[in-house]
Scaffold this motif. Structure first.
Motif, PDB file in Angstrom:
ATOM      1  N   ALA A 138      22.498   2.551  10.449  1.00  0.00           N
ATOM      2  CA  ALA A 138      22.770   3.443  11.686  1.00  0.00           C
ATOM      3  C   ALA A 138      21.532   3.253  12.710  1.00  0.00           C
ATOM      4  N   ALA A 139      21.959   3.282  13.844  1.00  0.00           N
ATOM      5  CA  ALA A 139      20.887   3.322  14.790  1.00  0.00           C
ATOM      6  C   ALA A 139      19.798   4.284  14.632  1.00  0.00           C
ATOM      7  N   HIS A 140      20.078   5.433  14.404  1.00  0.00           N
ATOM      8  CA  HIS A 140      19.008   6.623  14.268  1.00  0.00           C
ATOM      9  C   HIS A 140      17.973   6.250  13.093  1.00  0.00           C
ATOM     10  N   GLY A 141      18.405   5.463  12.287  1.00  0.00           N
ATOM     11  CA  GLY A 141      17.626   5.040  11.125  1.00  0.00           C
ATOM     12  C   GLY A 141      16.131   4.201  11.616  1.00  0.00           C
ATOM     13  N   TRP A 142      16.241   3.380  12.895  1.00  0.00           N
ATOM     14  CA  TRP A 142      15.020   3.059  13.176  1.00  0.00           C
ATOM     15  C   TRP A 142      13.955   3.960  13.892  1.00  0.00           C
ATOM     16  N   THR A 145      11.718   4.243  11.402  1.00  0.00           N
ATOM     17  CA  THR A 145      10.874   3.184  11.098  1.00  0.00           C
ATOM     18  C   THR A 145       9.604   3.448  11.942  1.00  0.00           C
ATOM     19  N   PHE A 146       9.933   3.769  13.255  1.00  0.00           N
ATOM     20  CA  PHE A 146       8.760   4.139  14.275  1.00  0.00           C
ATOM     21  C   PHE A 146       8.031   5.414  13.620  1.00  0.00           C
ATOM     22  N   ASP A 147       8.498   6.224  12.962  1.00  0.00           N
ATOM     23  CA  ASP A 147       7.689   7.569  12.658  1.00  0.00           C
ATOM     24  C   ASP A 147       7.041   6.862  11.674  1.00  0.00           C
ATOM     25  N   THR A 148       7.313   6.356  10.686  1.00  0.00           N
ATOM     26  CA  THR A 148       6.597   5.600   9.557  1.00  0.00           C
ATOM     27  C   THR A 148       5.357   4.646  10.142  1.00  0.00           C
ATOM     28  N   GLY A 149       5.678   4.122  11.117  1.00  0.00           N
ATOM     29  CA  GLY A 149       4.530   3.284  11.640  1.00  0.00           C
ATOM     30  C   GLY A 149       3.494   4.094  12.497  1.00  0.00           C
ATOM     31  N   ASN A 150       3.857   5.166  13.072  1.00  0.00           N
ATOM     32  CA  ASN A 150       3.080   6.071  13.826  1.00  0.00           C
ATOM     33  C   ASN A 150       2.201   6.943  12.630  1.00  0.00           C
ATOM     34  N   GLU A 151       2.881   7.150  11.524  1.00  0.00           N
ATOM     35  CA  GLU A 151       1.863   7.798  10.750  1.00  0.00           C
ATOM     36  C   GLU A 151       0.885   6.854   9.930  1.00  0.00           C
ATOM     37  N   ARG A 152       1.185   5.691   9.854  1.00  0.00           N
ATOM     38  CA  ARG A 152       0.337   4.645   9.264  1.00  0.00           C
ATOM     39  C   ARG A 152      -0.911   4.266  10.369  1.00  0.00           C
ATOM     40  N   VAL A 153      -0.485   4.505  11.694  1.00  0.00           N
ATOM     41  CA  VAL A 153      -1.508   4.317  12.636  1.00  0.00           C
ATOM     42  C   VAL A 153      -2.515   5.491  12.836  1.00  0.00           C
ATOM     43  N   ALA A 154      -1.944   6.558  12.596  1.00  0.00           N
ATOM     44  CA  ALA A 154      -2.628   8.053  12.469  1.00  0.00           C
ATOM     45  C   ALA A 154      -3.598   7.973  11.465  1.00  0.00           C
ATOM     46  N   ARG A 155      -3.192   7.552  10.353  1.00  0.00           N
ATOM     47  CA  ARG A 155      -4.085   7.547   9.133  1.00  0.00           C
ATOM     48  C   ARG A 155      -5.384   6.707   9.400  1.00  0.00           C
ATOM     49  N   ALA A 156      -5.219   5.721  10.178  1.00  0.00           N
ATOM     50  CA  ALA A 156      -6.272   4.596  10.555  1.00  0.00           C
ATOM     51  C   ALA A 156      -7.020   5.164  11.696  1.00  0.00           C
ATOM     52  N   GLY A 157      -6.788   6.684  12.133  1.00  0.00           N
ATOM     53  CA  GLY A 157      -7.642   7.280  13.018  1.00  0.00           C
ATOM     54  C   GLY A 157      -7.445   7.189  14.243  1.00  0.00           C
ATOM     55  N   LEU A 158      -6.034   6.304  14.744  1.00  0.00           N
ATOM     56  CA  LEU A 158      -5.585   6.298  16.114  1.00  0.00           C
ATOM     57  C   LEU A 158      -4.659   7.564  16.487  1.00  0.00           C
TER      58      LEU A 158
END
Length: 271
Positions: A138-142, A145-158
């Motif tokens: 479903a469209a909302h599933g994407w 995906t962005f939330d997961t990416g943002n969490e990964r970026v945040a863990r990198a310190g950004l």
């Protein structure tokens, strides 16, 4: 394209790959477009190649897992598509054997999730994008995906750098306004003021190019919402900066400090 629009595309709506092509002209169904305004859209070959690679890899693996688990047979209300006609109609039957036809323009995203085809290995969804369990995504599933990416970026310190799907449309609008404006200025460089007005009246200006690409009904939306950073930008300055620069370098220099433009947070560290 909007997230819900691209998420609704079926495999049989994808063009065949052609190494000689740069872009493909495709069609977005009316029932999947915002406001019911079906339209053409243009897909770069690089995007198509990535989608086909996904089909042969991750998607195919998800389908095989679902087939082994007989997950598709458990879904209610499926339609088995048997043929697509030249006028964008699908000939299909339900699980009870009742045959019917439907225009692809009339099938909304929910109906498209129930479209399958019969293969030698079993049932397979016609939706392009699938979850890991093999079911249509479903469209909302994407958004997840962005939330997961943002969490990964945040863990990198950004921590000040986040992105979402809608920002991709804004980036697309800015890029194509830049391209369109540069080409427009070259087209009218030899014309006087009156001829420029005639040219604009006949063919429209760059705002209308971006409006068409984004699928907006009103150019005011394009100007006020998507291209606000350009409204106070002097065109002559844009042309001056563009001389000798790649487009990416041009946009980085022009919008590095604009509050509505998200820039590469590592650019300064890598330079």
């Amino acid at each position: 394209m909007r997230l819900s629009e691209w998420a609704s595309v079926l495999r049989l709506e994808l063009p065949a790959d052609d190494e000689t092509r740069t872009y493909y002209t495709c069609r977005l169904a009316e029932a999947c477009a915002k406001g019911g305004r079906g339209r053409r859209f243009w897909m770069p070959r690089s995007v198509l190649v990535d989608v086909l690679a996904y089909e042969d890899g991750e998607r195919a693996a998800a389908v095989r897992r679902a087939q082994r688990a007989r997950r598709y047979e458990q879904l209610p209300g499926l339609f088995l598509v048997e043929r697509r006609t030249r006028n964008r109609r699908l000939e299909m039957r339900d699980t009870g054997g009742r045959r019917m036809t439907a225009s692809m323009d009339s099938l909304d995203p929910g109906a498209r999730e129930r479209l399958f085809r019969q293969t030698a290995a079993g049932l397979e969804p016609l939706a392009v994008w699938l979850n890991e369990d093999g079911l249509p995504r479903a469209a909302h599933g994407w958004q997840h995906t962005f939330d997961t990416g943002n969490e990964r970026v945040a863990r990198a310190g950004l921590t000040s750098f986040e992105a979402n799907a809608h920002m991709m449309r804004h980036s697309f609008a800015l890029r194509w306004y830049s391209v369109g404006r540069l080409l427009y200025e070259r087209q009218v460089a030899h014309l006087n003021a009156e001829e420029v007005r005639d040219f604009r009246a006949q063919f429209g200006d760059t705002w209308y190019l971006v409006k068409t690409l984004l699928g907006h009904a009103d150019v005011t939306t394009t100007m006020d919402t998507y291209l606000e950073p350009f409204r106070d930008l002097d065109v002559s300055l844009l042309i001056q900066h563009a001389h000798g620069f790649a487009l990416s370098a041009l946009m980085a220099s022009m919008f590095a400090t604009h509050p509505q433009v998200l820039s590469d947070p590592l650019a300064g560290e890598l330079s």
